[in-house]
Design a protein around this motif. Structure first.
Motif, PDB file in Angstrom:
ATOM      1  N   GLY A  84       0.141  28.657  17.348  1.00  0.00           N
ATOM      2  CA  GLY A  84      -0.875  27.878  18.037  1.00  0.00           C
ATOM      3  C   GLY A  84      -2.095  28.676  18.451  1.00  0.00           C
ATOM      4  N   THR A  85      -2.970  28.040  19.206  1.00  0.00           N
ATOM      5  CA  THR A  85      -4.248  28.645  19.579  1.00  0.00           C
ATOM      6  C   THR A  85      -4.095  29.697  20.666  1.00  0.00           C
ATOM      7  OG1 THR A  85      -5.268  26.507  19.053  1.00  0.00           O
ATOM      8  CG2 THR A  85      -6.622  28.092  20.253  1.00  0.00           C
ATOM      9  N   THR A  86      -3.088  29.557  21.512  1.00  0.00           N
ATOM     10  CA  THR A  86      -2.919  30.518  22.602  1.00  0.00           C
ATOM     11  C   THR A  86      -1.579  31.235  22.571  1.00  0.00           C
ATOM     12  OG1 THR A  86      -2.071  28.769  24.068  1.00  0.00           O
ATOM     13  CG2 THR A  86      -4.439  29.206  24.132  1.00  0.00           C
ATOM     14  N   SER A  87      -0.665  30.793  21.695  1.00  0.00           N
ATOM     15  CA  SER A  87       0.643  31.458  21.619  1.00  0.00           C
ATOM     16  C   SER A  87       1.259  31.254  20.248  1.00  0.00           C
ATOM     17  CB  SER A  87       1.591  30.926  22.697  1.00  0.00           C
ATOM     18  OG  SER A  87       1.971  29.590  22.413  1.00  0.00           O
ATOM     19  N   SER A  88       2.199  32.129  19.947  1.00  0.00           N
ATOM     20  CA  SER A  88       2.995  32.013  18.720  1.00  0.00           C
ATOM     21  C   SER A  88       4.427  31.698  19.116  1.00  0.00           C
ATOM     22  CB  SER A  88       2.952  33.321  17.931  1.00  0.00           C
ATOM     23  OG  SER A  88       1.636  33.628  17.517  1.00  0.00           O
ATOM     24  N   ARG A  89       4.981  30.644  18.519  1.00  0.00           N
ATOM     25  CA  ARG A  89       6.345  30.214  18.827  1.00  0.00           C
ATOM     26  C   ARG A  89       7.193  30.246  17.565  1.00  0.00           C
ATOM     27  NH1 ARG A  89       7.714  27.268  22.886  1.00  0.00           N
ATOM     28  NH2 ARG A  89       8.788  25.656  21.692  1.00  0.00           N
ATOM     29  N   ALA A  90       8.471  30.398  17.761  1.00  0.00           N
ATOM     30  CA  ALA A  90       9.443  30.225  16.690  1.00  0.00           C
ATOM     31  C   ALA A  90      10.602  29.425  17.269  1.00  0.00           C
ATOM     32  CB  ALA A  90       9.927  31.567  16.158  1.00  0.00           C
ATOM     33  N   VAL A  91      11.056  28.431  16.520  1.00  0.00           N
ATOM     34  CA  VAL A  91      12.068  27.505  17.024  1.00  0.00           C
ATOM     35  C   VAL A  91      13.159  27.329  15.966  1.00  0.00           C
ATOM     36  CG1 VAL A  91      12.489  25.224  18.025  1.00  0.00           C
ATOM     37  CG2 VAL A  91      10.222  26.280  18.250  1.00  0.00           C
ATOM     38  N   LEU A  92      14.403  27.379  16.396  1.00  0.00           N
ATOM     39  CA  LEU A  92      15.540  27.128  15.516  1.00  0.00           C
ATOM     40  C   LEU A  92      16.046  25.703  15.711  1.00  0.00           C
ATOM     41  CD1 LEU A  92      17.603  30.424  15.940  1.00  0.00           C
ATOM     42  CD2 LEU A  92      16.331  29.707  13.896  1.00  0.00           C
ATOM     43  N   PHE A  93      16.253  24.992  14.603  1.00  0.00           N
ATOM     44  CA  PHE A  93      16.799  23.636  14.639  1.00  0.00           C
ATOM     45  C   PHE A  93      18.110  23.617  13.866  1.00  0.00           C
ATOM     46  CE2 PHE A  93      12.277  23.051  15.273  1.00  0.00           C
ATOM     47  CZ  PHE A  93      12.214  22.064  16.245  1.00  0.00           C
ATOM     48  N   ASN A  94      19.099  22.895  14.406  1.00  0.00           N
ATOM     49  CA  ASN A  94      20.385  22.806  13.734  1.00  0.00           C
ATOM     50  C   ASN A  94      20.398  21.665  12.721  1.00  0.00           C
ATOM     51  OD1 ASN A  94      20.830  20.404  15.167  1.00  0.00           O
ATOM     52  ND2 ASN A  94      22.137  21.371  16.693  1.00  0.00           N
ATOM     53  N   GLU A  95      21.556  21.416  12.124  1.00  0.00           N
ATOM     54  CA  GLU A  95      21.663  20.421  11.056  1.00  0.00           C
ATOM     55  C   GLU A  95      21.457  18.994  11.556  1.00  0.00           C
ATOM     56  OE1 GLU A  95      24.811  21.623   7.910  1.00  0.00           O
ATOM     57  OE2 GLU A  95      25.398  22.680   9.751  1.00  0.00           O
ATOM     58  N   ARG A  96      21.516  18.789  12.864  1.00  0.00           N
ATOM     59  CA  ARG A  96      21.236  17.463  13.451  1.00  0.00           C
ATOM     60  C   ARG A  96      19.780  17.334  13.880  1.00  0.00           C
ATOM     61  NH1 ARG A  96      25.938  19.275  15.403  1.00  0.00           N
ATOM     62  NH2 ARG A  96      25.019  19.938  17.381  1.00  0.00           N
TER      63      ARG A  96
ATOM     64  N   ILE B  20      12.544  28.441   6.135  1.00  0.00           N
ATOM     65  CA  ILE B  20      11.474  28.540   7.126  1.00  0.00           C
ATOM     66  C   ILE B  20      10.440  27.455   6.865  1.00  0.00           C
ATOM     67  CG2 ILE B  20       9.524  29.957   7.917  1.00  0.00           C
ATOM     68  CD1 ILE B  20      11.167  32.426   7.365  1.00  0.00           C
ATOM     69  N   GLY B  21       9.969  26.844   7.937  1.00  0.00           N
ATOM     70  CA  GLY B  21       8.817  25.955   7.875  1.00  0.00           C
ATOM     71  C   GLY B  21       7.703  26.538   8.724  1.00  0.00           C
ATOM     72  N   VAL B  22       6.474  26.443   8.249  1.00  0.00           N
ATOM     73  CA  VAL B  22       5.321  27.012   8.949  1.00  0.00           C
ATOM     74  C   VAL B  22       4.373  25.903   9.363  1.00  0.00           C
ATOM     75  CG1 VAL B  22       3.316  28.547   8.755  1.00  0.00           C
ATOM     76  CG2 VAL B  22       5.475  29.180   7.646  1.00  0.00           C
ATOM     77  N   THR B  23       3.956  25.939  10.626  1.00  0.00           N
ATOM     78  CA  THR B  23       2.890  25.057  11.093  1.00  0.00           C
ATOM     79  C   THR B  23       1.936  25.876  11.942  1.00  0.00           C
ATOM     80  OG1 THR B  23       2.355  22.973  12.234  1.00  0.00           O
ATOM     81  CG2 THR B  23       4.186  24.268  13.120  1.00  0.00           C
ATOM     82  N   ASN B  24       0.683  25.462  12.007  1.00  0.00           N
ATOM     83  CA  ASN B  24      -0.348  26.378  12.508  1.00  0.00           C
ATOM     84  C   ASN B  24      -1.557  25.667  13.089  1.00  0.00           C
ATOM     85  OD1 ASN B  24      -0.551  25.834   9.443  1.00  0.00           O
ATOM     86  ND2 ASN B  24      -2.646  26.354  10.010  1.00  0.00           N
ATOM     87  N   GLN B  25      -2.256  26.405  13.972  1.00  0.00           N
ATOM     88  CA  GLN B  25      -3.584  25.976  14.395  1.00  0.00           C
ATOM     89  C   GLN B  25      -4.448  25.867  13.136  1.00  0.00           C
ATOM     90  OE1 GLN B  25      -6.223  29.005  16.051  1.00  0.00           O
ATOM     91  NE2 GLN B  25      -4.526  30.467  16.111  1.00  0.00           N
TER      92      GLN B  25
END
Length: 493
Positions: free
Chosen positions: A11-23, A76-81
């Protein structure tokens, strides 16, 4: 062993990484802030290496968390500012200068010279002629960074929005690519032919050899370099943050609408397989591309949304935390006649006034920091209402609005938004719609999920119903309209 999708949400002010399970549930998240730089009035910059390093820190945290969960990361999926423009040396990988952020207005004067071509630009790209987009930022870099144009024309430099910069680095320089959603925000991409447009490149004097390959949003973007990230992982999804949020909110049918309250504010509506041209200042953009099928969207853009709260906290010191704004706003029975138009970098939809500047009106001796905090939150809602009213003029009547983004956790804001619009606001229990959208795109390409399974993974929600009377609403909107008039630049009056 259970499977996870790793979503990079830059994002514009921070970088995040998130793990999602099979649900499709979030199981872990890491986040690191990085600075913005303001070298001149209206200029906004980032250090590309700071973006990269904070994103890598978040990714490493997720890798450790996956081990703790005895789980395997499938993709991996990437999304961005979006629109933020980066130019780097092809051989060394080093940026030739700071990134020019989407909010930056330095090319406003240059945009005026392109006025004779604004209709052509709108027809090809679906965008308004404005400094917001990447094309004029890239032109500025080529013209103002010593040696950049010569190196670019000789194929020694590479251009990318933030997604391209991350993918190029993650793959060890093997993949120089973007997806159709990010390409559609450059003002260089023809959203009808789905190609970089030769006429636009000639108009802006940009060599095609520096541009990334354009790929579908759900598909193969290479494999992370083991030496760079310690483990090889396939990158199977990529989308600009607002399109990712539209997908993550489950707005799969034409007419579905979501609004994201982030650094800026963005209202998007799925318009199906054909681009819709707005008559009221909305942008036509690509929503996503999956399996050879392109979905389009209409978008309204608010340049400063949650960033106004951050400004009160970091620059003025009026808030100890962003969350305090809700407490302060709720301590008052009304706004005390105070309105805040946070046009720090101009006004977006529906005004498109790059010369507008921020204004606070209605100050009296009795004004407190609570009034300013409330006015900032209300400004987010007023700007969203301006965009939604423009969208209503272009389309059929809209129903409930799905919301996400950091500021959507502010209950005062969402109740005021429902009151101001006179319609139901729906906040999902999981407000990670942007990261979830990137995860969904990667999960589809990796075979973890099928499209028909995604609606069942959206989870529950909280609804905010309107309570304000029409006379109250009219009075408040009249005050806002007056404040906006005071903010506008002379050229747009």
């Amino acid at each position: 062993m259970s499977r996870l999708i790793l979503s990079l949400d830059q994002g514009t002010t921070s970088s995040r990484a998130v793990l999602f399970n099979e649900r499709g549930e979030k199981v872990f998240a890491a986040q690191y802030e990085f600075p913005q730089y303001f070298p001149q009035a209206g200029w906004v910059e980032h250090e590309p290496l700071e973006i990269l390093e904070t994103q890598l820190q978040a990714v490493r945290d997720c890798l450790h968390a996956a081990i703790d969960h005895s789980a395997q990361i499938t993709a991996i999926g990437v999304t961005n500012q979006r629109e933020t423009t980066i130019l780097w040396d092809k051989a060394t990988g080093k940026p030739v200068g700071r990134a020019i952020v989407w909010q930056c207005r330095r090319t406003a004067e240059f945009c005026k010279t392109l006025e004779p071509y604004k209709d052509m630009i709108r027809e090809k790209t679906g965008l308004i002629l404005d400094p917001y987009f990447s094309g004029t930022k890239l032109r500025w870099m080529l013209d103002h960074i010593p040696g950049a144009r010569e190196k670019a024309e000789n194929g020694k430099l590479l251009f990318g929005t933030v997604d391209t910069w991350l993918i190029w680095n993650l793959t060890g320089g093997k993949v120089h690519a973007t997806d159709v959603t990010n390409a559609s925000r450059t003002m260089l991409f023809n959203i009808h032919t789905l190609e970089w447009d030769k006429e636009l490149l000639e108009l802006l004097d940009i060599p095609v050899c520096i541009l990334p390959e354009v790929r579908p949003s759900s598909g193969n973007f290479g494999v992370t370099d083991a030496a760079f990230l310690s483990v090889p992982l396939p990158i199977y999804g990529c989308a600009g943050d607002q399109q990712a949020a539209l997908f993550g909110q489950g707005c799969f049918a034409p007419g579905d609408v979501k609004n994201t309250y982030g650094t800026g504010g963005f209202l998007l509506m799925n318009t199906g397989d054909k681009p819709t041209v707005s008559r009221h200042g909305l942008l036509t953009t690509i929503g996503w591309s999956i399996g050879g099928k392109v979905t389009y969207a209409l978008e309204g853009s608010v340049f400063v949304s949650g960033a106004a709260i951050k400004w009160l906290r970091d620059e003025l010191g009026l808030l100890r935390s962003a969350e305090e704004s809700e407490t302060l706003a709720g301590s008052l029975t009304d706004n005390g006649g105070v309105y805040f138009v946070p046009a720090f970098v101009g006004l977006g939809t529906p005004y498109w006034d790059s010369g507008a500047r921020g204004t606070i009106t209605g100050l009296t001796r009795g004004t407190t920091r609570a009034h300013i905090a409330r006015a900032a939150l209300e400004a987010i809602a007023y700007q969203t209402a301006d965009v939604l009213h423009a969208m209503e003029e272009d389309t059929a009547s809209l129903g409930e609005i799905k919301v996400d983004g950091g500021a959507s956790e502010n209950g005062f804001l969402l109740q005021f938004q429902a009151d101001l619009l006179g319609r139901r606001i729906v906040r999902p229990d999981n407000v990670e719609a942007t990261a979830q959208g990137a995860a969904f795109l990667a999960g589809l390409a990796s075979g973890m999920w099928r499209m028909e399974e995604l609606p069942g993974m959206l989870g529950g929600h909280t609804a905010f119903e309107p309570r304000m009377t029409q006379p109250e609403r009219d009075k408040l909107c009249s005050g806002w309209e007056d404040a906006v008039r005071r903010t506008r630049s002379e050229s747009f009056m």
